[in-house]
Design a protein around this motif. Structure first.
Motif, PDB file in Angstrom:
ATOM      1  N   LEU A  29      -1.760   6.869   4.415  1.00 18.78           N
ATOM      2  CA  LEU A  29      -1.694   5.544   3.791  1.00 18.78           C
ATOM      3  C   LEU A  29      -1.761   5.657   2.268  1.00 18.78           C
ATOM      4  O   LEU A  29      -0.991   5.011   1.547  1.00 18.78           O
ATOM      5  N   LEU A  30      -2.677   6.477   1.758  1.00 18.19           N
ATOM      6  CA  LEU A  30      -2.822   6.614   0.314  1.00 18.19           C
ATOM      7  C   LEU A  30      -1.571   7.207  -0.327  1.00 18.19           C
ATOM      8  O   LEU A  30      -1.192   6.828  -1.444  1.00 18.19           O
ATOM      9  N   GLU A  31      -0.925   8.115   0.384  1.00 23.47           N
ATOM     10  CA  GLU A  31       0.286   8.726  -0.169  1.00 23.47           C
ATOM     11  C   GLU A  31       1.408   7.702  -0.308  1.00 23.47           C
ATOM     12  O   GLU A  31       2.104   7.662  -1.332  1.00 23.47           O
ATOM     13  N   VAL A  32       1.615   6.860   0.726  1.00 19.53           N
ATOM     14  CA  VAL A  32       2.703   5.892   0.633  1.00 19.53           C
ATOM     15  C   VAL A  32       2.399   4.836  -0.429  1.00 19.53           C
ATOM     16  O   VAL A  32       3.315   4.320  -1.086  1.00 19.53           O
ATOM     17  N   VAL A  33       1.111   4.521  -0.612  1.00 18.86           N
ATOM     18  CA  VAL A  33       0.755   3.592  -1.690  1.00 18.86           C
ATOM     19  C   VAL A  33       1.005   4.234  -3.045  1.00 18.86           C
ATOM     20  O   VAL A  33       1.600   3.625  -3.940  1.00 18.86           O
ATOM     21  N   ALA A  34       0.553   5.459  -3.229  1.00 22.30           N
ATOM     22  CA  ALA A  34       0.732   6.148  -4.513  1.00 22.30           C
ATOM     23  C   ALA A  34       2.209   6.276  -4.881  1.00 22.30           C
ATOM     24  O   ALA A  34       2.571   6.240  -6.062  1.00 22.30           O
ATOM     25  N   LEU A  35       3.065   6.382  -3.869  1.00 23.19           N
ATOM     26  CA  LEU A  35       4.507   6.496  -4.117  1.00 23.19           C
ATOM     27  C   LEU A  35       5.166   5.144  -4.376  1.00 23.19           C
ATOM     28  O   LEU A  35       6.372   5.080  -4.600  1.00 23.19           O
ATOM     29  N   GLY A  36       4.371   4.069  -4.316  1.00 26.23           N
ATOM     30  CA  GLY A  36       4.921   2.745  -4.586  1.00 26.23           C
ATOM     31  C   GLY A  36       5.636   2.115  -3.420  1.00 26.23           C
ATOM     32  O   GLY A  36       6.346   1.118  -3.590  1.00 26.23           O
ATOM     33  N   GLN A  37       5.417   2.650  -2.201  1.00 24.78           N
ATOM     34  CA  GLN A  37       6.120   2.123  -1.034  1.00 24.78           C
ATOM     35  C   GLN A  37       5.402   0.949  -0.383  1.00 24.78           C
ATOM     36  O   GLN A  37       5.977   0.264   0.463  1.00 24.78           O
ATOM     37  N   ALA A  38       4.139   0.726  -0.755  1.00 30.56           N
ATOM     38  CA  ALA A  38       3.359  -0.335  -0.117  1.00 30.56           C
ATOM     39  C   ALA A  38       2.066  -0.552  -0.883  1.00 30.56           C
ATOM     40  O   ALA A  38       1.704   0.231  -1.769  1.00 30.56           O
ATOM     41  N   VAL A  39       1.366  -1.636  -0.550  1.00 31.34           N
ATOM     42  CA  VAL A  39      -0.029  -1.826  -0.928  1.00 31.34           C
ATOM     43  C   VAL A  39      -0.808  -1.906   0.380  1.00 31.34           C
ATOM     44  O   VAL A  39      -0.224  -2.073   1.451  1.00 31.34           O
ATOM     45  N   ALA A  40      -2.126  -1.777   0.317  1.00 28.93           N
ATOM     46  CA  ALA A  40      -2.899  -1.747   1.550  1.00 28.93           C
ATOM     47  C   ALA A  40      -4.300  -2.280   1.296  1.00 28.93           C
ATOM     48  O   ALA A  40      -4.643  -2.665   0.160  1.00 28.93           O
ATOM     49  N   PHE A  41      -5.109  -2.292   2.354  1.00 26.07           N
ATOM     50  CA  PHE A  41      -6.505  -2.726   2.255  1.00 26.07           C
ATOM     51  C   PHE A  41      -7.385  -1.690   2.941  1.00 26.07           C
ATOM     52  O   PHE A  41      -7.099  -1.266   4.064  1.00 26.07           O
ATOM     53  N   LEU A  42      -8.464  -1.290   2.263  1.00 23.29           N
ATOM     54  CA  LEU A  42      -9.412  -0.333   2.822  1.00 23.29           C
ATOM     55  C   LEU A  42     -10.833  -0.786   2.543  1.00 23.29           C
ATOM     56  O   LEU A  42     -11.100  -1.479   1.553  1.00 23.29           O
ATOM     57  N   SER A  43     -11.751  -0.344   3.375  1.00 25.63           N
ATOM     58  CA  SER A  43     -13.161  -0.702   3.202  1.00 25.63           C
ATOM     59  C   SER A  43     -13.725  -0.053   1.943  1.00 25.63           C
ATOM     60  O   SER A  43     -13.237   0.977   1.463  1.00 25.63           O
ATOM     61  N   LEU A  44     -14.782  -0.661   1.422  1.00 25.70           N
ATOM     62  CA  LEU A  44     -15.423  -0.172   0.207  1.00 25.70           C
ATOM     63  C   LEU A  44     -15.853   1.279   0.333  1.00 25.70           C
ATOM     64  O   LEU A  44     -15.576   2.104  -0.553  1.00 25.70           O
TER      65      LEU A  44
END
Length: 315
Positions: free
Chosen positions: A240-255
């Protein structure tokens, strides 16, 4: 009416999932005619039609869908009972604890220490770390005695206790147009693609994509399915973090998960209107294990000391 046998339920599950008698027979390692006969006999004994058959397709009736749902539970329960019986007969007792990576809100080590401190008469804990969906599967099929789970999950057949409720943060590429803000509203993310988790149920998908009924806090409701284009399919936090870092998505994760995954190419921001994440300890509702009871009590005691910390970090 005679009772249905586990063998018959297995036959029906295969047909109902494949919606094709040939594929179901191949999956079961048997010929198609006896499988068709077995299903017909089930329908005759139950007095209802389970499947609608035409020359072109097979589909479940309403009765068939109900039986499929209940048959899965029944077959899983039988397998779990056998596995738990075998484990109970082992010469060296064990307490198997199932958890997924970053699924414990940082509590697991303290819980294990507190459990070990309750007395040497209890079996030693054995932690098994599984991927998404595995801890609850292990709990249901008897491979685990207790699990740390994040909501939402299907709690049927389980008892559970909430340990920690923590906020979720938006996960953005560091260069994202919203990364410079201190706090976001859920509606700010309308139109952003959000990753989908492999094998997630609809209720779980709604939670991970932010349209699980949370209120935005400003007179607007949270995101709707139409507001969240499907992002890449993911199976782990790292993916998940990789696809976000590549600009393919945003996401939600716990604190607590974001605290474990600090990266220069990722920005985490609080979100008004986003539902929180709850970490829960769960165990089979039929369990009478003293070891499980001691673990649950240790988890409760440890979590009580962390609740104030989580509240403070949310603001």
């Amino acid at each position: 009416m005679s009772e249905l046998e586990v063998r018959e339920l297995r036959y029906f599950i295969a047909v109902a999932e494949e919606l094709n008698f040939s594929r179901a027979a191949h999956r079961l390692g048997m010929a198609q005619p006896p499988l068709s006969k077995a299903i017909a006999q089930m329908e005759s004994r139950l007095g209802v039609r389970l499947l609608e058959r035409t020359t072109r397709q097979v589909r479940l009736t309403n009765a068939g869908q109900v039986l499929l749902d209940q048959a899965r539970i029944a077959v899983d329960a039988v397998h779990a009972a056998a596995r738990r019986a075998r484990r109970a007969g082992e010469p060296t007792p064990r307490l198997v604890v199932a958890v997924k990576p970053a699924g414990d809100a940082g509590l697991l080590r303290e819980i294990l220490a507190a459990y070990r401190g309750t007395g040497s008469h209890l079996p030693p804990p054995e932690v098994v770390v599984g991927g998404s969906g595995e801890p609850i599967a292990m709990l249901r099929d008897g491979r685990a005695d207790v699990a740390l789970l994040r909501s939402p999950f299907d709690g049927q057949g389980l008892d559970s206790q909430t340990l920690v409720v923590e906020p979720r943060l938006a996960v953005l590429p560091a260069a994202h147009r919203l990364a410079g803000r201190r706090r976001l509203r859920l509606t700010d993310l309308k139109g952003e693609p959000i990753p989908r988790w492999k094998g997630a149920a609809p209720s779980t998908t709604a939670y991970y994509t932010g349209y699980d009924g949370a209120e935005a806090g400003d007179g607007h409701t949270g995101l709707a399915p139409a507001d969240t284009p499907e992002g890449p399919l993911v199976a782990s936090v790292e993916q998940l973090l990789e696809v976000v870092a590549l600009g393919q998505a945003v996401a939600f994760l716990s604190l607590s998960t974001t605290e474990r995954h600090q990266r220069p190419d990722i920005a985490y921001r609080p979100v008004t209107g986003l539902s929180p994440s709850a970490v829960m300890v769960a165990w089979p509702e039929t369990s009478r294990s003293a070891a499980v009871a001691a673990f649950v009590q240790a988890a409760h005691d440890v979590a009580a000391h962390h609740s104030d910390h989580m509240t403070a970090l949310a603001y």
